[in-house]
Design a protein around this motif. Structure first.
Motif, PDB file in Angstrom:
ATOM      1  N   UNK A 100      28.482  49.491  34.897  1.00  0.00           N
ATOM      2  CA  UNK A 100      29.648  48.699  34.519  1.00  0.00           C
ATOM      3  C   UNK A 100      29.452  47.212  34.807  1.00  0.00           C
ATOM      4  N   UNK A 101      28.394  46.870  35.525  1.00  0.00           N
ATOM      5  CA  UNK A 101      28.139  45.487  35.886  1.00  0.00           C
ATOM      6  C   UNK A 101      27.245  44.825  34.845  1.00  0.00           C
ATOM      7  N   UNK A 102      27.828  44.635  33.662  1.00  0.00           N
ATOM      8  CA  UNK A 102      27.161  43.969  32.538  1.00  0.00           C
ATOM      9  C   UNK A 102      28.190  43.098  31.826  1.00  0.00           C
ATOM     10  N   UNK A 103      27.737  42.114  31.058  1.00  0.00           N
ATOM     11  CA  UNK A 103      28.686  41.287  30.299  1.00  0.00           C
ATOM     12  C   UNK A 103      29.547  42.090  29.319  1.00  0.00           C
ATOM     13  N   UNK A 104      29.082  43.263  28.915  1.00  0.00           N
ATOM     14  CA  UNK A 104      29.861  44.080  27.982  1.00  0.00           C
ATOM     15  C   UNK A 104      31.197  44.518  28.583  1.00  0.00           C
ATOM     16  N   UNK A 105      31.289  44.571  29.902  1.00  0.00           N
ATOM     17  CA  UNK A 105      32.519  44.983  30.572  1.00  0.00           C
ATOM     18  C   UNK A 105      33.300  43.780  31.115  1.00  0.00           C
ATOM     19  N   UNK A 106      33.028  42.586  30.591  1.00  0.00           N
ATOM     20  CA  UNK A 106      33.709  41.365  31.033  1.00  0.00           C
ATOM     21  C   UNK A 106      34.452  40.697  29.881  1.00  0.00           C
ATOM     22  N   UNK A 107      35.450  39.916  30.239  1.00  0.00           N
ATOM     23  CA  UNK A 107      36.147  39.042  29.294  1.00  0.00           C
ATOM     24  C   UNK A 107      35.961  37.620  29.808  1.00  0.00           C
ATOM     25  N   UNK A 116      43.206  38.703  30.893  1.00  0.00           N
ATOM     26  CA  UNK A 116      43.052  40.154  30.980  1.00  0.00           C
ATOM     27  C   UNK A 116      43.961  40.773  32.040  1.00  0.00           C
ATOM     28  N   UNK A 117      44.366  41.984  31.748  1.00  0.00           N
ATOM     29  CA  UNK A 117      45.202  42.742  32.672  1.00  0.00           C
ATOM     30  C   UNK A 117      44.310  43.760  33.369  1.00  0.00           C
ATOM     31  N   UNK A 118      44.488  43.887  34.679  1.00  0.00           N
ATOM     32  CA  UNK A 118      43.671  44.825  35.451  1.00  0.00           C
ATOM     33  C   UNK A 118      44.490  45.383  36.604  1.00  0.00           C
ATOM     34  N   UNK A 125      49.387  46.116  38.918  1.00  0.00           N
ATOM     35  CA  UNK A 125      48.886  45.548  37.662  1.00  0.00           C
ATOM     36  C   UNK A 125      48.917  44.027  37.789  1.00  0.00           C
ATOM     37  N   UNK A 126      47.791  43.408  37.480  1.00  0.00           N
ATOM     38  CA  UNK A 126      47.656  41.951  37.590  1.00  0.00           C
ATOM     39  C   UNK A 126      47.071  41.384  36.306  1.00  0.00           C
ATOM     40  N   UNK A 127      47.245  40.076  36.127  1.00  0.00           N
ATOM     41  CA  UNK A 127      46.640  39.356  35.012  1.00  0.00           C
ATOM     42  C   UNK A 127      45.980  38.111  35.574  1.00  0.00           C
ATOM     43  N   UNK A 128      44.854  37.745  35.010  1.00  0.00           N
ATOM     44  CA  UNK A 128      44.258  36.492  35.439  1.00  0.00           C
ATOM     45  C   UNK A 128      42.750  36.447  35.288  1.00  0.00           C
ATOM     46  N   UNK A 129      42.219  35.278  35.599  1.00  0.00           N
ATOM     47  CA  UNK A 129      40.791  35.005  35.499  1.00  0.00           C
ATOM     48  C   UNK A 129      40.204  34.792  36.879  1.00  0.00           C
TER      49      UNK A 129
END
Length: 174
Positions: A100-107, A116-118, A125-129
């Motif tokens: 999961x530690x690849x750019x494909x799993x990042x925004x 993004x919401x995580x 539930x949070x949102x942010x960078x």
């Protein structure tokens, strides 16, 4: 050859991705001081003043660039969030997070998408960078190669150098 991280803001990341950015400039730190003998002092050593760009480059040829030398690579640090995945993948992530530690799993903020919401560790539930300074190497999606390093006075920058223009490969000149 070394790999080093370098921070870019969202606008500069978009210019890199669009092929409009060909070089980046960073301040020389500490700044050299003009001495009474009409030369420059760098860490207590005296060098000739030089009035032209080529003279300035020759005088500062000994300066080691903290970002590297030609042939070294820079991985771009940018504002991001990740790794992001569906809740049903949590068991797989808990067993082994490496896939999961690849750019494909990042925004990335430079892509101009919504924040993004995580879900955090307390199930909130949070949102942010995440700020670019906290980006790990695995999350970087842009690799640059240093093709040239030079020292020049700020006043020596030409209009052509200041414009963003296309380039063939993902390379950067410091």
């Amino acid at each position: 050859m070394k790999d080093r991280g370098i921070i870019f803001n969202a606008e500069m990341v978009r210019a890199l991705l669009d092929g409009r950015k060909t070089q980046t400039r960073r301040l020389v730190k500490p700044q050299p001081e003009l001495t009474t003998g009409s030369g420059f002092s760098w860490n207590g050593r005296l060098y000739g003043a030089g009035s032209s760009d080529s003279e300035t480059n020759r005088n500062f040829a000994h300066v080691v660039c903290p970002h590297g030398k030609p042939g070294d690579r820079l991985w771009v640090r940018e504002t991001f969030q990740g790794p992001l995945f569906d809740c049903d993948q949590m068991d797989a992530y808990a067993k082994d997070s490496a896939p999961f530690e690849t750019p494909a799993f990042c925004k990335y903020a430079a892509d101009r998408g919504p924040r993004p919401e995580y879900q955090d560790m307390d199930d909130n539930i949070r949102q942010g960078w995440k700020p670019s300074i906290h980006m790990p190497r695995w999350a970087s999606r842009i690799m640059l190669e240093i093709t040239a390093v030079r020292v020049e006075r700020l006043q020596a920058i030409t209009l052509g150098d200041s414009l963003l223009r296309p380039f063939g490969s993902r390379s950067s000149r410091l």
